[in-house]
Design a protein around this motif. Structure first.
Motif, PDB file in Angstrom:
ATOM      1  N   ASN A 143      55.740 -27.307  15.750  1.00 52.51           N
ATOM      2  CA  ASN A 143      55.534 -26.502  14.669  1.00 52.51           C
ATOM      3  C   ASN A 143      54.604 -27.235  13.541  1.00 52.51           C
ATOM      4  N   ILE A 144      53.845 -27.936  13.821  1.00 51.53           N
ATOM      5  CA  ILE A 144      53.174 -28.926  12.869  1.00 51.53           C
ATOM      6  C   ILE A 144      52.044 -28.282  12.087  1.00 51.53           C
ATOM      7  N   ASN A 145      51.456 -26.922  12.676  1.00 49.39           N
ATOM      8  CA  ASN A 145      50.638 -26.340  11.772  1.00 49.39           C
ATOM      9  C   ASN A 145      51.397 -25.611  10.661  1.00 49.39           C
ATOM     10  N   ASN A 146      52.576 -25.488  10.834  1.00 48.53           N
ATOM     11  CA  ASN A 146      52.830 -24.439   9.737  1.00 48.53           C
ATOM     12  C   ASN A 146      53.996 -25.411   8.787  1.00 48.53           C
ATOM     13  N   ILE A 147      53.967 -26.583   9.025  1.00 48.44           N
ATOM     14  CA  ILE A 147      54.944 -27.513   8.337  1.00 48.44           C
ATOM     15  C   ILE A 147      54.144 -28.098   6.994  1.00 48.44           C
ATOM     16  N   GLN A 148      54.600 -27.700   5.745  1.00 47.84           N
ATOM     17  CA  GLN A 148      54.075 -28.265   4.482  1.00 47.84           C
ATOM     18  C   GLN A 148      54.721 -29.478   4.034  1.00 47.84           C
ATOM     19  N   PRO A 149      54.155 -30.632   3.561  1.00 45.00           N
ATOM     20  CA  PRO A 149      55.140 -31.862   3.133  1.00 45.00           C
ATOM     21  C   PRO A 149      55.825 -31.601   1.607  1.00 45.00           C
ATOM     22  N   ILE A 150      57.042 -31.531   1.894  1.00 49.31           N
ATOM     23  CA  ILE A 150      57.819 -31.718   0.666  1.00 49.31           C
ATOM     24  C   ILE A 150      58.895 -32.750   0.431  1.00 49.31           C
ATOM     25  N   ASP A 151      58.832 -33.223  -0.928  1.00 48.09           N
ATOM     26  CA  ASP A 151      59.828 -34.075  -1.237  1.00 48.09           C
ATOM     27  C   ASP A 151      61.120 -34.129  -0.948  1.00 48.09           C
ATOM     28  N   PRO A 152      61.656 -35.227   0.009  1.00 49.03           N
ATOM     29  CA  PRO A 152      63.020 -34.810   0.195  1.00 49.03           C
ATOM     30  C   PRO A 152      64.104 -34.797  -0.751  1.00 49.03           C
ATOM     31  N   VAL A 153      63.603 -35.649  -1.941  1.00 50.66           N
ATOM     32  CA  VAL A 153      64.515 -35.598  -2.843  1.00 50.66           C
ATOM     33  C   VAL A 153      64.648 -34.276  -3.640  1.00 50.66           C
ATOM     34  N   ALA A 154      63.384 -33.311  -3.637  1.00 52.20           N
ATOM     35  CA  ALA A 154      63.510 -32.164  -4.247  1.00 52.20           C
ATOM     36  C   ALA A 154      64.311 -31.232  -3.226  1.00 52.20           C
ATOM     37  N   LEU A 155      64.258 -31.414  -2.133  1.00 53.74           N
ATOM     38  CA  LEU A 155      65.058 -30.631  -0.907  1.00 53.74           C
ATOM     39  C   LEU A 155      66.601 -30.753  -0.988  1.00 53.74           C
ATOM     40  N   GLY A 156      66.946 -32.092  -1.954  1.00 58.53           N
ATOM     41  CA  GLY A 156      68.273 -32.286  -1.962  1.00 58.53           C
ATOM     42  C   GLY A 156      68.857 -33.093  -0.569  1.00 58.53           C
ATOM     43  N   LEU A 157      67.643 -33.644   0.422  1.00 61.69           N
ATOM     44  CA  LEU A 157      68.145 -34.110   1.381  1.00 61.69           C
ATOM     45  C   LEU A 157      68.531 -35.722   1.380  1.00 61.69           C
ATOM     46  N   CYS A 158      67.903 -36.380   0.290  1.00 54.73           N
ATOM     47  CA  CYS A 158      68.467 -37.801  -0.321  1.00 54.73           C
ATOM     48  C   CYS A 158      68.406 -37.909  -1.712  1.00 54.73           C
TER      49      CYS A 158
END
Length: 250
Positions: A143-158
C-alpha cells in the motif's frame, strides 16, 4: 517486587476471606491502601469476582496465616519458576488495535526524515517488525502509494523523548564509525528542548522568495536629461499680450 496476576480480583478475595490488614493487602497486590479500603466499603471493584490466590498457585496458606497473626508481616508471592524472566521479555512494543493502521505512516516518516535509524530502532519506537520496515524502505509495501508520512509522536505511537534518544544514539554510532553528517542531518539532531528554546527564524513569503537582496532604496538615481530650453510661463501657454486686449475693446 513481583505482583500477583489479576491484582484487583486477588485483593477482593483477600478482603472477603481473610483478616489481613488493608496495608498488607495493598503492598501485596500493588494498590493504594485507600483503594483496598474502598473495596471493603463496596466503593471500589463493585461486581469484581474474587480471585483465589491459593487455588491459583500465587500464595500458600502459611503466608496468609502469618500475615493474619502479625500485621507487620509482608505477604510473599509463591515462587514460580515458569514465571522467571517474564518482566524482561524483549520484543516489539505493543500497539493498540486502534493505532495499528497508523504504523506504516509513522514508519515512512521515520525512514524519510531519520534514515540514520536502524530497523531495530524503528521497530522499538512504533512496535513493528523488520520485514515491514524493509518493505517501506524499498517501497515494495503493498500500500506504499497510499501511505503518507506522519510523525509517530503525533500519532501517539511513541514519546518525543524516546524519539530524541534514538536519534542521538544513531548519531553517536555514526560519528564513532567515522561517517560525516550533512548539515541537514545535524539539524535533525537538535533535541525537543533545544528546538523549543530557539528563536523563530523570520520566514520570507513564497511570492517574493529569491528577491531578498533586492532593494528600491539602494538603486542609483540617474540624473534627468535636459530636454531643451525652458521657456517662461507666458510663452509656454501662448498667452495674448496687451495689444490683443486693446483690439477687443474696440
Amino acid at each position: 517486587m513481583a505482583k500477583p496476576i489479576m491484582a484487583k480480583a486477588t485483593a477482593v478475595w483477600l478482603v472477603d476471606n481473610t483478616t489481613i490488614s488493608f496495608k498488607q493487602i495493598a503492598d501485596f497486590v500493588g494498590m493504594h491502601e485507600l483503594e483496598v479500603q474502598g473495596i471493603a466499603d463496596g466503593d471500589v471493584a463493585a461486581g469484581v469476582k474474587g480471585f483465589d490466590p491459593i487455588a491459583n498457585n500465587q500464595l500458600v496458606q502459611e503466608e496468609i496465616d502469618a500475615a493474619q497473626d502479625n500485621v507487620m508481616h509482608k505477604l510473599a508471592l509463591k515462587f514460580n519458576a515458569a514465571a522467571q524472566g517474564e518482566e524482561k521479555r524483549r520484543g516489539p512494543r505493543y500497539t493498540p488495535l486502534s493505532k495499528r493502521q497508523d504504523r506504516p505512516a509513522s514508519i515512512l516518516w521515520l525512514v524519510k526524515f531519520h534514515p540514520e535509524l536502524t530497523d531495530g530502532q524503528v521497530g522499538k519506537l512504533v512496535g513493528t517488525t523488520k520485514p515491514t520496515i524493509q518493505a517501506i524502505r524499498e517501497r515494495t509495501h503493498w500500500n506504499i502509494n497510499n501511505i503518507q508520512p506522519i510523525d509517530p509522536v503525533a500519532l501517539g505511537l511513541c514519546k518525543q523523548s524516546e524519539l530524541d534518544a534514538a536519534v542521538q544514539k544513531a548519531a553517536a554510532k555514526k560519528a564513532a564509525d567515522g561517517e560525516v553528517m550533512s548539515d541537514d542531518e545535524r539539524r535533525k539532531l537538535v533535541s525537543t528542548e533545544q528546538s523549543l528554546g530557539m528563536e523563530a527564524e523570520p520566514k520570507i513569503p513564497s511570492a517574493i522568495e529569491g528577491l531578498e537582496t533586492f532593494s528600491l532604496g539602494d538603486a542609483p538615481v540617474e540624473p534627468e536629461e535636459e530636454t531643451g530650453d525652458i521657456h517662461d510661463a507666458e510663452s509656454f501657454f501662448n498667452l495674448p499680450g496687451d495689444d490683443a486686449e486693446g483690439d477687443d475693446d474696440k
